[in-house]
Design a protein around this motif. Structure first.
Motif, PDB file in Angstrom:
ATOM      1  N   PRO A   1       0.721  -1.166  -0.041  1.00 31.07           N
ATOM      2  CA  PRO A   1      -0.061  -0.074  -0.127  1.00 31.07           C
ATOM      3  C   PRO A   1       0.794   1.240   0.028  1.00 31.07           C
ATOM      4  N   LEU A   2       2.007   1.080   0.469  1.00 30.12           N
ATOM      5  CA  LEU A   2       2.837   2.352   0.566  1.00 30.12           C
ATOM      6  C   LEU A   2       3.404   2.658  -0.850  1.00 30.12           C
ATOM      7  N   PHE A   3       3.765   1.763  -1.469  1.00 31.42           N
ATOM      8  CA  PHE A   3       4.153   1.903  -2.889  1.00 31.42           C
ATOM      9  C   PHE A   3       3.026   2.484  -3.942  1.00 31.42           C
ATOM     10  N   CYS A   4       1.669   1.889  -3.668  1.00 31.63           N
ATOM     11  CA  CYS A   4       0.680   2.491  -4.387  1.00 31.63           C
ATOM     12  C   CYS A   4       0.431   4.149  -3.956  1.00 31.63           C
ATOM     13  N   ALA A   5       0.508   4.286  -2.733  1.00 25.20           N
ATOM     14  CA  ALA A   5       0.131   5.705  -2.320  1.00 25.20           C
ATOM     15  C   ALA A   5       1.194   6.456  -2.635  1.00 25.20           C
TER      16      ALA A   5
ATOM     17  N   ALA B  90       2.741   6.436  -5.476  1.00 25.29           N
ATOM     18  CA  ALA B  90       2.632   6.542  -6.986  1.00 25.29           C
ATOM     19  C   ALA B  90       1.674   7.602  -7.313  1.00 25.29           C
ATOM     20  N   ILE B  91       0.550   7.317  -6.428  1.00 31.57           N
ATOM     21  CA  ILE B  91      -0.607   8.287  -6.501  1.00 31.57           C
ATOM     22  C   ILE B  91      -0.239   9.700  -6.245  1.00 31.57           C
ATOM     23  N   GLY B  92       0.563   9.738  -5.030  1.00 31.40           N
ATOM     24  CA  GLY B  92       1.099  10.980  -4.574  1.00 31.40           C
ATOM     25  C   GLY B  92       1.816  11.786  -5.546  1.00 31.40           C
ATOM     26  N   LEU B  93       2.664  11.069  -5.853  1.00 28.37           N
ATOM     27  CA  LEU B  93       3.581  11.591  -7.108  1.00 28.37           C
ATOM     28  C   LEU B  93       2.606  12.063  -8.390  1.00 28.37           C
ATOM     29  N   GLY B  94       1.865  11.268  -8.811  1.00 26.19           N
ATOM     30  CA  GLY B  94       0.966  11.776  -9.723  1.00 26.19           C
ATOM     31  C   GLY B  94       0.260  12.797  -9.518  1.00 26.19           C
ATOM     32  N   LEU B  95      -0.198  13.099  -8.484  1.00 26.73           N
ATOM     33  CA  LEU B  95      -0.871  14.346  -8.147  1.00 26.73           C
ATOM     34  C   LEU B  95      -0.094  15.393  -8.081  1.00 26.73           C
ATOM     35  N   VAL B  96       1.128  15.063  -7.521  1.00 20.70           N
ATOM     36  CA  VAL B  96       2.103  16.267  -7.692  1.00 20.70           C
ATOM     37  C   VAL B  96       2.405  16.896  -9.257  1.00 20.70           C
ATOM     38  N   GLY B  97       2.471  15.717  -9.802  1.00 23.92           N
ATOM     39  CA  GLY B  97       2.869  15.989 -11.423  1.00 23.92           C
ATOM     40  C   GLY B  97       1.653  16.734 -12.166  1.00 23.92           C
ATOM     41  N   PHE B  98       0.523  16.164 -11.900  1.00 20.99           N
ATOM     42  CA  PHE B  98      -0.493  16.888 -12.247  1.00 20.99           C
ATOM     43  C   PHE B  98      -0.849  18.445 -11.685  1.00 20.99           C
TER      44      PHE B  98
ATOM     45  N   LEU C 241      -4.137  15.264  -2.206  1.00 23.81           N
ATOM     46  CA  LEU C 241      -2.744  14.982  -1.732  1.00 23.81           C
ATOM     47  C   LEU C 241      -2.520  14.639  -0.085  1.00 23.81           C
ATOM     48  N   MET C 242      -3.583  15.469   0.504  1.00 24.91           N
ATOM     49  CA  MET C 242      -3.664  15.443   2.071  1.00 24.91           C
ATOM     50  C   MET C 242      -4.174  14.241   2.400  1.00 24.91           C
TER      51      MET C 242
ATOM     52  N   VAL D   7      -3.956  11.128   0.761  1.00 26.53           N
ATOM     53  CA  VAL D   7      -2.994  10.318   0.372  1.00 26.53           C
ATOM     54  C   VAL D   7      -1.754  10.354   1.504  1.00 26.53           C
ATOM     55  N   VAL D   8      -1.554  11.745   2.013  1.00 24.37           N
ATOM     56  CA  VAL D   8      -0.632  11.674   3.317  1.00 24.37           C
ATOM     57  C   VAL D   8      -1.224  11.148   4.497  1.00 24.37           C
ATOM     58  N   SER D   9      -2.323  11.427   4.464  1.00 26.93           N
ATOM     59  CA  SER D   9      -3.258  10.568   5.654  1.00 26.93           C
ATOM     60  C   SER D   9      -3.261   9.348   5.643  1.00 26.93           C
ATOM     61  N   PHE D  10      -3.412   8.898   4.526  1.00 33.39           N
ATOM     62  CA  PHE D  10      -3.419   7.402   4.365  1.00 33.39           C
ATOM     63  C   PHE D  10      -1.948   6.734   4.933  1.00 33.39           C
ATOM     64  N   VAL D  11      -1.036   7.435   4.250  1.00 34.79           N
ATOM     65  CA  VAL D  11       0.454   7.036   4.471  1.00 34.79           C
ATOM     66  C   VAL D  11       0.738   7.010   5.918  1.00 34.79           C
ATOM     67  N   GLY D  12       0.141   8.027   6.854  1.00 37.17           N
ATOM     68  CA  GLY D  12       0.620   8.180   8.038  1.00 37.17           C
ATOM     69  C   GLY D  12      -0.126   7.188   8.896  1.00 37.17           C
ATOM     70  N   GLY D  13      -1.418   6.976   8.690  1.00 40.03           N
ATOM     71  CA  GLY D  13      -2.095   5.783   9.230  1.00 40.03           C
ATOM     72  C   GLY D  13      -1.468   4.386   9.065  1.00 40.03           C
ATOM     73  N   TRP D  14      -1.165   4.104   7.658  1.00 40.02           N
ATOM     74  CA  TRP D  14      -0.581   2.910   7.441  1.00 40.02           C
ATOM     75  C   TRP D  14       0.785   2.732   8.300  1.00 40.02           C
TER      76      TRP D  14
END
Length: 94
Positions: free
Chosen positions: A38-42, A44-52, A70-71, A73-80
């Motif tokens: 899940p960290l790798f997926c999050a 990738a999604i975060g980098l995609g959002l930053v690029g977008f 993006l916030m 996604v960061v909440s998900f990573v923190g909980g994970w």
């Protein structure tokens, strides 16, 4: 106000799910790698959002939908991360 409550809910749910997943999967090396998926997926999604957000260019002052996502996604990573730390076997901790 509701958005911060949603972020808190994402943190709590992802921590609970990753806690159960890490305690069940940490017995084998493949399981440990599966707990990090899940960290790798999050990431990738975060980098995609930053690029977008960069491609969109400048906008008016204030949070955009990309910043809100993006916030989340960061909440998900923190909980994970909290769930993984809590799910580690006690003999592995220093």
């Amino acid at each position: 106000m509701y958005f911060l409550a949603a972020c808190l809910l994402v943190v709590v749910l992802s921590a609970a799910i990753s806690y159960r997943r890490s305690s069940a999967l940490s017995r084998t090396p493949q399981g440990r790698l599966g707990a990090f998926l899940p960290l790798f997926c999050a990431a990738a999604i975060g980098l995609g959002l930053v690029g977008f957000d960069r491609v969109q260019g400048t906008q008016e002052f204030g949070p955009s939908a990309t910043t809100d996502l993006l916030m989340l996604v960061v909440s998900f990573v923190g909980g994970w991360f909290l769930g993984i730390i809590a799910g580690l076997p006690s003999d592995k901790l220093p």
